[in-house]
Design a protein around this motif. Structure first.
Motif, PDB file in Angstrom:
ATOM      1  N   ALA A 128      40.307   3.025 -13.669  1.00  0.00           N
ATOM      2  CA  ALA A 128      41.153   1.896 -13.259  1.00  0.00           C
ATOM      3  C   ALA A 128      41.437   1.938 -11.760  1.00  0.00           C
ATOM      4  O   ALA A 128      41.518   0.892 -11.110  1.00  0.00           O
ATOM      5  N   ALA A 129      41.572   3.119 -11.215  1.00  0.00           N
ATOM      6  CA  ALA A 129      41.815   3.243  -9.779  1.00  0.00           C
ATOM      7  C   ALA A 129      40.562   2.919  -8.968  1.00  0.00           C
ATOM      8  O   ALA A 129      40.651   2.354  -7.874  1.00  0.00           O
ATOM      9  N   LEU A 130      39.398   3.264  -9.492  1.00  0.00           N
ATOM     10  CA  LEU A 130      38.144   3.043  -8.757  1.00  0.00           C
ATOM     11  C   LEU A 130      37.518   1.674  -9.007  1.00  0.00           C
ATOM     12  O   LEU A 130      36.648   1.255  -8.245  1.00  0.00           O
ATOM     13  N   SER A 131      37.923   0.979 -10.060  1.00  0.00           N
ATOM     14  CA  SER A 131      37.263  -0.277 -10.404  1.00  0.00           C
ATOM     15  C   SER A 131      37.354  -1.347  -9.310  1.00  0.00           C
ATOM     16  O   SER A 131      36.381  -2.070  -9.114  1.00  0.00           O
ATOM     17  N   PRO A 132      38.458  -1.480  -8.544  1.00  0.00           N
ATOM     18  CA  PRO A 132      38.434  -2.458  -7.448  1.00  0.00           C
ATOM     19  C   PRO A 132      37.382  -2.127  -6.387  1.00  0.00           C
ATOM     20  O   PRO A 132      36.733  -3.018  -5.846  1.00  0.00           O
ATOM     21  N   LEU A 133      37.196  -0.846  -6.107  1.00  0.00           N
ATOM     22  CA  LEU A 133      36.181  -0.429  -5.148  1.00  0.00           C
ATOM     23  C   LEU A 133      34.786  -0.750  -5.674  1.00  0.00           C
ATOM     24  O   LEU A 133      33.938  -1.287  -4.955  1.00  0.00           O
ATOM     25  N   ALA A 182      35.958   5.468 -29.337  1.00  0.00           N
ATOM     26  CA  ALA A 182      34.991   5.274 -30.419  1.00  0.00           C
ATOM     27  C   ALA A 182      33.895   6.337 -30.390  1.00  0.00           C
ATOM     28  O   ALA A 182      33.554   6.924 -31.431  1.00  0.00           O
ATOM     29  N   VAL A 183      33.351   6.597 -29.218  1.00  0.00           N
ATOM     30  CA  VAL A 183      32.287   7.601 -29.103  1.00  0.00           C
ATOM     31  C   VAL A 183      32.822   8.981 -29.468  1.00  0.00           C
ATOM     32  O   VAL A 183      32.154   9.751 -30.176  1.00  0.00           O
ATOM     33  N   THR A 184      34.028   9.300 -29.008  1.00  0.00           N
ATOM     34  CA  THR A 184      34.628  10.592 -29.343  1.00  0.00           C
ATOM     35  C   THR A 184      34.835  10.721 -30.845  1.00  0.00           C
ATOM     36  O   THR A 184      34.586  11.780 -31.433  1.00  0.00           O
ATOM     37  N   GLY A 185      35.280   9.649 -31.481  1.00  0.00           N
ATOM     38  CA  GLY A 185      35.462   9.668 -32.935  1.00  0.00           C
ATOM     39  C   GLY A 185      34.160   9.880 -33.685  1.00  0.00           C
ATOM     40  O   GLY A 185      34.112  10.631 -34.667  1.00  0.00           O
ATOM     41  N   ILE A 186      33.110   9.237 -33.225  1.00  0.00           N
ATOM     42  CA  ILE A 186      31.797   9.404 -33.866  1.00  0.00           C
ATOM     43  C   ILE A 186      31.285  10.827 -33.691  1.00  0.00           C
ATOM     44  O   ILE A 186      30.781  11.443 -34.637  1.00  0.00           O
ATOM     45  N   VAL A 187      31.435  11.367 -32.483  1.00  0.00           N
ATOM     46  CA  VAL A 187      31.002  12.745 -32.231  1.00  0.00           C
ATOM     47  C   VAL A 187      31.805  13.713 -33.101  1.00  0.00           C
ATOM     48  O   VAL A 187      31.248  14.649 -33.691  1.00  0.00           O
ATOM     49  N   ALA A 188      33.116  13.485 -33.207  1.00  0.00           N
ATOM     50  CA  ALA A 188      33.954  14.357 -34.041  1.00  0.00           C
ATOM     51  C   ALA A 188      33.528  14.301 -35.495  1.00  0.00           C
ATOM     52  O   ALA A 188      33.513  15.316 -36.195  1.00  0.00           O
ATOM     53  N   LEU A 189      33.168  13.116 -35.962  1.00  0.00           N
ATOM     54  CA  LEU A 189      32.712  12.968 -37.346  1.00  0.00           C
ATOM     55  C   LEU A 189      31.395  13.718 -37.572  1.00  0.00           C
ATOM     56  O   LEU A 189      31.246  14.423 -38.571  1.00  0.00           O
ATOM     57  N   ILE A 190      30.483  13.583 -36.645  1.00  0.00           N
ATOM     58  CA  ILE A 190      29.180  14.248 -36.778  1.00  0.00           C
ATOM     59  C   ILE A 190      29.335  15.760 -36.702  1.00  0.00           C
ATOM     60  O   ILE A 190      28.738  16.500 -37.492  1.00  0.00           O
ATOM     61  N   VAL A 191      30.133  16.221 -35.744  1.00  0.00           N
ATOM     62  CA  VAL A 191      30.326  17.662 -35.558  1.00  0.00           C
ATOM     63  C   VAL A 191      31.184  18.244 -36.671  1.00  0.00           C
ATOM     64  O   VAL A 191      31.033  19.399 -37.049  1.00  0.00           O
ATOM     65  N   GLY A 192      32.096  17.446 -37.194  1.00  0.00           N
ATOM     66  CA  GLY A 192      32.960  17.911 -38.265  1.00  0.00           C
ATOM     67  C   GLY A 192      34.197  18.646 -37.785  1.00  0.00           C
ATOM     68  O   GLY A 192      34.781  19.426 -38.528  1.00  0.00           O
ATOM     69  N   HIS A 193      34.588  18.413 -36.550  1.00  0.00           N
ATOM     70  CA  HIS A 193      35.758  19.077 -35.982  1.00  0.00           C
ATOM     71  C   HIS A 193      36.682  18.034 -35.364  1.00  0.00           C
ATOM     72  O   HIS A 193      36.257  16.943 -35.007  1.00  0.00           O
ATOM     73  N   ASN A 194      37.952  18.415 -35.203  1.00  0.00           N
ATOM     74  CA  ASN A 194      38.871  17.580 -34.440  1.00  0.00           C
ATOM     75  C   ASN A 194      38.588  17.788 -32.962  1.00  0.00           C
ATOM     76  O   ASN A 194      38.383  18.911 -32.508  1.00  0.00           O
ATOM     77  N   ILE A 195      38.563  16.712 -32.215  1.00  0.00           N
ATOM     78  CA  ILE A 195      38.305  16.791 -30.775  1.00  0.00           C
ATOM     79  C   ILE A 195      39.537  16.275 -30.039  1.00  0.00           C
ATOM     80  O   ILE A 195      40.063  15.217 -30.364  1.00  0.00           O
ATOM     81  N   ASP A 196      39.973  17.034 -29.047  1.00  0.00           N
ATOM     82  CA  ASP A 196      41.124  16.634 -28.241  1.00  0.00           C
ATOM     83  C   ASP A 196      40.735  15.424 -27.385  1.00  0.00           C
ATOM     84  O   ASP A 196      39.740  15.449 -26.664  1.00  0.00           O
ATOM     85  N   VAL A 197      41.511  14.358 -27.476  1.00  0.00           N
ATOM     86  CA  VAL A 197      41.191  13.125 -26.754  1.00  0.00           C
ATOM     87  C   VAL A 197      42.112  12.883 -25.560  1.00  0.00           C
ATOM     88  O   VAL A 197      42.141  11.793 -25.005  1.00  0.00           O
ATOM     89  N   SER A 198      42.852  13.905 -25.154  1.00  0.00           N
ATOM     90  CA  SER A 198      43.766  13.732 -24.021  1.00  0.00           C
ATOM     91  C   SER A 198      43.011  13.445 -22.722  1.00  0.00           C
ATOM     92  O   SER A 198      43.555  12.810 -21.818  1.00  0.00           O
ATOM     93  N   TRP A 199      41.776  13.846 -22.620  1.00  0.00           N
ATOM     94  CA  TRP A 199      40.982  13.610 -21.423  1.00  0.00           C
ATOM     95  C   TRP A 199      40.674  12.129 -21.228  1.00  0.00           C
ATOM     96  O   TRP A 199      40.400  11.682 -20.106  1.00  0.00           O
ATOM     97  N   ILE A 200      40.743  11.346 -22.290  1.00  0.00           N
ATOM     98  CA  ILE A 200      40.398   9.923 -22.193  1.00  0.00           C
ATOM     99  C   ILE A 200      41.367   9.184 -21.273  1.00  0.00           C
ATOM    100  O   ILE A 200      40.960   8.321 -20.488  1.00  0.00           O
ATOM    101  N   GLU A 201      42.654   9.526 -21.337  1.00  0.00           N
ATOM    102  CA  GLU A 201      43.637   8.866 -20.474  1.00  0.00           C
ATOM    103  C   GLU A 201      43.350   9.156 -18.996  1.00  0.00           C
ATOM    104  O   GLU A 201      43.454   8.262 -18.156  1.00  0.00           O
ATOM    105  N   THR A 202      42.974  10.379 -18.693  1.00  0.00           N
ATOM    106  CA  THR A 202      42.651  10.731 -17.307  1.00  0.00           C
ATOM    107  C   THR A 202      41.439   9.962 -16.821  1.00  0.00           C
ATOM    108  O   THR A 202      41.440   9.399 -15.718  1.00  0.00           O
ATOM    109  N   VAL A 203      40.402   9.913 -17.637  1.00  0.00           N
ATOM    110  CA  VAL A 203      39.192   9.172 -17.272  1.00  0.00           C
ATOM    111  C   VAL A 203      39.501   7.691 -17.096  1.00  0.00           C
ATOM    112  O   VAL A 203      39.035   7.052 -16.148  1.00  0.00           O
TER     113      VAL A 203
END
Length: 72
Positions: free
Chosen positions: A44-49, A18-39
């Motif tokens: 998910a790996a750190l949440s139990p810790l 959602a935040v990436t979509g809002i930023v893309a709308l404001i900036v007026g460019h397409n933003i690559d969202v492939s980084w979201i899966e990595t984050v």
């Protein structure tokens, strides 16, 4: 504000999308969202810790007061 629980990875992912979509709308460019899966995977790996660190104070045993003493 004390955090009593951590959000689920799906909630984190949807917030990032959602935040990436809002930023893309404001900036007026397409933003690559492939980084979201990595984050999301790292989160998910750190949440139990993180959860363990948050609940540690609640499950730490404390010494009982002798019978007849009032709690201060």
């Amino acid at each position: 504000m004390k955090i009593s629980r951590i959000p689920e990875p799906a909630l984190i992912r949807s917030a990032l999308v959602a935040v990436t979509g809002i930023v893309a709308l404001i900036v007026g460019h397409n933003i690559d969202v492939s980084w979201i899966e990595t984050v999301t995977n790292v989160y998910a790996a750190l949440s139990p810790l993180i959860a363990g660190l948050l609940i540690r104070p609640a499950v730490t045993p404390v010494a009982k007061l002798p019978a007849g003493r009032a709690d201060e």
